[in-house]
Design a protein around this motif. Structure first.
Motif, PDB file in Angstrom:
ATOM      1  N   CYS A   1      -7.159   9.028  -1.308  1.00 32.80           N
ATOM      2  CA  CYS A   1      -8.123   8.055  -1.829  1.00 32.80           C
ATOM      3  C   CYS A   1      -7.582   6.635  -1.956  1.00 32.80           C
ATOM      4  O   CYS A   1      -8.334   5.720  -2.288  1.00 32.80           O
ATOM      5  N   ILE A   2      -6.303   6.436  -1.707  1.00 32.30           N
ATOM      6  CA  ILE A   2      -5.760   5.077  -1.746  1.00 32.30           C
ATOM      7  C   ILE A   2      -6.064   4.409  -0.410  1.00 32.30           C
ATOM      8  O   ILE A   2      -5.564   4.820   0.633  1.00 32.30           O
ATOM      9  N   GLN A   3      -6.903   3.388  -0.454  1.00 33.06           N
ATOM     10  CA  GLN A   3      -7.413   2.721   0.742  1.00 33.06           C
ATOM     11  C   GLN A   3      -6.982   1.248   0.759  1.00 33.06           C
ATOM     12  O   GLN A   3      -6.480   0.730  -0.241  1.00 33.06           O
TER      13      GLN A   3
ATOM     14  N   LYS B   1     -10.612  -2.267  -2.359  1.00 36.66           N
ATOM     15  CA  LYS B   1     -11.234  -1.630  -3.513  1.00 36.66           C
ATOM     16  C   LYS B   1     -12.534  -0.931  -3.130  1.00 36.66           C
ATOM     17  O   LYS B   1     -12.813   0.182  -3.575  1.00 36.66           O
TER      18      LYS B   1
ATOM     19  N   ASN C   1      -5.475   1.087  -7.195  1.00 37.63           N
ATOM     20  CA  ASN C   1      -6.135   0.198  -6.234  1.00 37.63           C
ATOM     21  C   ASN C   1      -6.776  -1.009  -6.903  1.00 37.63           C
ATOM     22  O   ASN C   1      -7.345  -1.861  -6.216  1.00 37.63           O
TER      23      ASN C   1
ATOM     24  N   ARG D   1       0.826  -1.201   0.000  1.00 33.47           N
ATOM     25  CA  ARG D   1       0.000   0.000   0.000  1.00 33.47           C
ATOM     26  C   ARG D   1       0.868   1.262   0.000  1.00 33.47           C
ATOM     27  O   ARG D   1       0.549   2.252  -0.662  1.00 33.47           O
TER      28      ARG D   1
ATOM     29  N   ALA E   1      -5.917   7.098  -8.185  1.00 35.38           N
ATOM     30  CA  ALA E   1      -6.094   6.313  -6.955  1.00 35.38           C
ATOM     31  C   ALA E   1      -6.900   5.049  -7.225  1.00 35.38           C
ATOM     32  O   ALA E   1      -6.564   3.961  -6.738  1.00 35.38           O
TER      33      ALA E   1
ATOM     34  N   SER F   1     -11.928   2.218  -1.314  1.00 36.30           N
ATOM     35  CA  SER F   1     -11.417   3.239  -2.228  1.00 36.30           C
ATOM     36  C   SER F   1     -12.554   3.888  -3.007  1.00 36.30           C
ATOM     37  O   SER F   1     -12.585   5.112  -3.189  1.00 36.30           O
TER      38      SER F   1
END
Length: 329
Positions: A44-46, A49, A143, A11, A139, A52
């Motif tokens: 926004c990178i979580q 999926k 993801n 991540r 992002a 995100s």
């Protein structure tokens, strides 16, 4: 002071690469405030999926609301720090009421651009739209890749089954000998494995947008319900006042169960065996004293609980197993 081992996770790598690409794209498009594309991507990178997608949604909606507030406060009153503070004073509760508070930071990024420009022009709005499209879009793209966790889920499954087998072996040993040197550490380990397994299985669910649950999550949930029964029945066994002939019968059943803890679903086989144990119980001599009576009653309660343990397993669809292990529980 203790330090955690230095490592770069996937991540972290995705965040660094994705944010850099977003800023490069914004620079190539010659956008004003191009560095903000970096920030929008990072936000926004979580971990999954689905998270995100939710992050992008909340940030887009909250930014639209924020632009509306900017039009009322900045254009309607003044481009002034105090006015900006009043805007934030009302903006945050509004986002909270709509459960969009996660989008606050990204919204403020856009609001700062509008405040700095001192004018809400179409060209500025188009610039901000492109910044969001680049930041949020990159992002989502990075993801798309999520590491395969099937191997880890299988390992947790096998570890859990090994621990259950160990617990049942110890129970059988205690029933036969009336004593045991078991320290019970497997009980603590079971709790840890279930917690980790459910968390990882939930992450797997979140990474598949077309489903709400998966077999692994149902499996760990099922094992958690069974573990509650195990914790409940162990005191009944360790509190037996004496060892009686019935104990050997139950010990044989538990030993058999311990040797066949399995991810598939053949619990009906052991439910039938448990019925046989009950029948044999009924043919055995009645207890001659109070201690024997208490021991027999505790054992009967134990097998009743074990039937519930197996019923829980029988409601689980089970994983596909090889023919040579299909007879296991």
């Amino acid at each position: 002071m203790q330090f955690r081992r230095f490592r770069i996770g996937y991540r972290t790598l995705k965040t660094a690469v994705g944010a850099s690409i977003a800023m490069l794209i914004a620079m190539f498009l010659d956008l004003d405030y191009y560095s903000s594309a970096f920030i929008l991507t990072v936000l926004c990178i979580q971990p999954t999926k689905r998270k995100s997608l939710r992050a992008v949604y909340s940030r887009i909606i909250s930014t639209i609301i924020g632009v509306g507030f900017a039009f009322v406060f900045f254009e309607g009153i003044a481009y002034n720090p105090i006015v900006f503070g009043l805007l934030i004073l009302l903006f945050i509760p509004t986002l909270v009421s709509f459960k969009l508070q996660d989008g606050f930071v990204s919204s403020v990024v856009i609001l700062l651009h509008l405040f700095d420009a001192k004018s809400l022009t179409m060209s500025l709005m188009w610039n901000e739209f492109q910044l969001m499209a680049v930041g949020f879009g990159v992002a989502l793209l990075v993801n798309i890749y999520m590491p395969d966790i099937e191997k880890d889920l299988k390992k947790y499954r096998l570890d859990l089954e090994s621990l259950y087998a160990k617990i049942f072996h110890e129970v059988a040993l205690y029933l036969r000998n009336g004593d045991s040197n078991w320290d019970g550490k497997e009980l603590v380990q079971v709790s840890e494995v279930i917690e980790k397994g459910k968390a990882l299985a939930y992450q797997d669910v979140e990474n598949h947008l077309n489903r709400r649950q998966n077999l692994h999550y149902l499996y760990f949930d099922m094992r958690e319900q069974q573990f509650e029964i195990i914790e409940r029945v162990l005191p009944k066994i360790t509190a037996l006042p004496v060892t009686i002939s019935h104990s050997q019968l139950v010990a044989d059943f538990i030993e058999d169960l311990a040797n066949h803890v399995h991810s598939g679903n053949t619990a009906h086989r052991f439910i039938s065996k448990l019925d046989e144990v009950k029948e044999e119980f009924s043919t055995m001599p009645l207890p001659k004293d109070h201690e024997n009576f208490l021991a027999m009653a505790a054992l009967y309660q134990f097998i009743e609980e074990m039937e519930q343990y197996l019923r829980i397993k029988s409601n689980f669809i089970g994983f596909t197993t090889k023919k040579k292990t299909a007879s296991k529980d």
